[in-house]
Design a protein around this motif. Structure first.
Motif, mmCIF file in Angstrom:
data_model
loop_
_atom_site.group_PDB
_atom_site.id
_atom_site.type_symbol
_atom_site.label_atom_id
_atom_site.label_comp_id
_atom_site.label_asym_id
_atom_site.label_seq_id
_atom_site.Cartn_x
_atom_site.Cartn_y
_atom_site.Cartn_z
ATOM 1 N N THR A 7 1.073 -1.032 0.111
ATOM 2 C CA THR A 7 0.497 0.240 0.070
ATOM 3 C C THR A 7 0.960 1.459 -0.177
ATOM 4 O OG1 THR A 7 -2.128 -0.835 1.434
ATOM 5 C CG2 THR A 7 -2.270 1.258 1.238
ATOM 6 N N VAL A 8 0.549 2.167 -1.106
ATOM 7 C CA VAL A 8 1.461 3.196 -1.015
ATOM 8 C C VAL A 8 0.876 4.857 -0.300
ATOM 9 C CG1 VAL A 8 3.075 4.788 -2.603
ATOM 10 C CG2 VAL A 8 2.750 2.710 -2.973
ATOM 11 N N GLU A 9 1.372 5.327 0.475
ATOM 12 C CA GLU A 9 0.779 6.732 1.046
ATOM 13 C C GLU A 9 0.973 7.803 -0.235
ATOM 14 O OE1 GLU A 9 1.952 7.342 4.673
ATOM 15 O OE2 GLU A 9 1.835 5.381 5.273
ATOM 16 N N SER A 13 -4.259 10.022 0.487
ATOM 17 C CA SER A 13 -4.365 9.163 -0.167
ATOM 18 C C SER A 13 -3.552 7.680 -0.028
ATOM 19 C CB SER A 13 -5.699 9.271 -1.459
ATOM 20 O OG SER A 13 -4.415 10.274 -2.938
ATOM 21 N N GLU A 14 -4.340 6.962 -0.271
ATOM 22 C CA GLU A 14 -3.266 5.487 -0.717
ATOM 23 C C GLU A 14 -4.001 4.836 -1.648
ATOM 24 O OE1 GLU A 14 -4.846 2.960 2.963
ATOM 25 O OE2 GLU A 14 -3.630 4.116 3.399
ATOM 26 N N ARG A 15 -2.925 3.970 -1.860
ATOM 27 C CA ARG A 15 -3.161 3.029 -3.443
ATOM 28 C C ARG A 15 -2.640 2.027 -3.298
ATOM 29 N NH1 ARG A 15 -0.806 2.808 -8.256
ATOM 30 N NH2 ARG A 15 0.367 4.283 -8.243
ATOM 31 N N ASP A 16 -2.783 1.006 -3.308
ATOM 32 C CA ASP A 16 -2.977 -0.583 -3.855
ATOM 33 C C ASP A 16 -1.922 -0.933 -4.663
ATOM 34 O OD1 ASP A 16 -3.608 -1.488 -0.980
ATOM 35 O OD2 ASP A 16 -5.603 -1.714 -1.992
ATOM 36 N N TYR A 74 9.275 3.383 -4.927
ATOM 37 C CA TYR A 74 8.700 3.442 -3.454
ATOM 38 C C TYR A 74 10.266 3.356 -2.694
ATOM 39 C CZ TYR A 74 4.256 2.904 -6.610
ATOM 40 O OH TYR A 74 3.762 3.531 -7.021
ATOM 41 N N THR A 76 10.702 1.853 1.326
ATOM 42 C CA THR A 76 9.423 1.224 2.609
ATOM 43 C C THR A 76 10.967 1.063 3.792
ATOM 44 O OG1 THR A 76 8.106 0.182 3.785
ATOM 45 C CG2 THR A 76 9.328 -1.493 1.727
ATOM 46 N N ARG A 105 3.973 -1.068 3.962
ATOM 47 C CA ARG A 105 3.724 0.226 3.223
ATOM 48 C C ARG A 105 4.448 0.565 3.007
ATOM 49 N NH1 ARG A 105 -1.660 1.588 4.904
ATOM 50 N NH2 ARG A 105 -1.277 3.134 4.475
ATOM 51 N N TRP A 107 6.249 5.003 0.828
ATOM 52 C CA TRP A 107 5.955 5.932 0.138
ATOM 53 C C TRP A 107 6.584 6.155 -0.868
ATOM 54 C CZ3 TRP A 107 9.516 6.892 5.543
ATOM 55 C CH2 TRP A 107 8.251 7.302 6.403
ATOM 56 N N ARG A 191 5.565 11.128 9.936
ATOM 57 C CA ARG A 191 4.652 9.984 9.705
ATOM 58 C C ARG A 191 5.482 8.577 9.784
ATOM 59 N NH1 ARG A 191 4.261 9.720 2.709
ATOM 60 N NH2 ARG A 191 6.236 10.720 2.200
#
Length: 200
Positions: A7-9, A13-16, A74, A76, A105, A107, A191
């Protein structure tokens, strides 16, 4: 094909995102710069349980770059779990004995790259029934994401669907434990991403 889902922030909002992992690369400091080792893609996991197959295992704090395609990166937190004694005989063989654990998760790299040096990474283990901090590092203690991508790009022509595990420049001493927790925090916006796993 080995697949992972994260899951990317994106701000508020966020998106899988699903990544069909076609390559796994471990990057660490070598005598002549950054060394990279290609590992089997199936070693990447977002799970919370790792099977113990030796007594000399331990996790090491790292970060992971997840490359969906060259324009979509991304980041993490990760743990390079391996057999430390086996590594002394053959580094790659020792790395293949345990999964490389990453958080579920992530970013967008573009959201933190300009302030990467201030990002904070931590790990904890359980010793004698108590939770203990094992490592505290900042982004500046690691090879920067930009330098890692540049180094990988010189040896790999296709950077799509790639997971890159990046070790710190001077790794702290590892602490074997059945419980491992890892986190990455951006203190500029308050965060963080946390992940834990058990070794059984």
């Amino acid at each position: 094909m080995h697949r992972i889902n994260i899951t990317v922030e994106f701000g508020k909002s966020e998106r899988d995102v699903e990544i069909a992992v076609s390559g796994l690369v471990l990057v660490q400091r070598g005598s002549q710069g950054l060394d990279n080792y290609q590992l089997q893609p199936y070693l990447v996991t977002t799970g919370n349980y790792v099977k113990m197959i030796s007594e000399t295992h331990a996790g090491e704090l790292a970060y992971a770059l997840l490359v969906k395609d060259e324009g979509e990166l991304y980041v993490t937190v990760a743990s390079d779990h391996s057999d430390k004694e086996a590594e002394k005989c053959n580094l790659v063989a020792g790395k293949h004995m345990y999964p490389k654990v990453i958080a579920r998760r992530a970013w967008r790299l573009r959201d933190v790259e300009s302030k990467w040096g201030s990002v904070e990474l931590r790990s904890w283990v359980e010793l004698n029934g108590e939770k203990r901090q094992a490592a505290y590092l900042k982004g500046s203690d690691f090879p920067s994401p930009g330098s890692v991508v540049s180094a990988i790009g010189r040896t790999m022509s296709d950077l799509r669907n790639l997971v890159i595990i990046v070790k710190p420049l001077l790794p702290p001493a590892s602490m074997p434990s059945s419980y491992n927790e890892i986190s990455i925090e951006d203190p500029t916006v308050g965060r963080s991403i946390n992940h834990y796993y058990w070794v059984e």
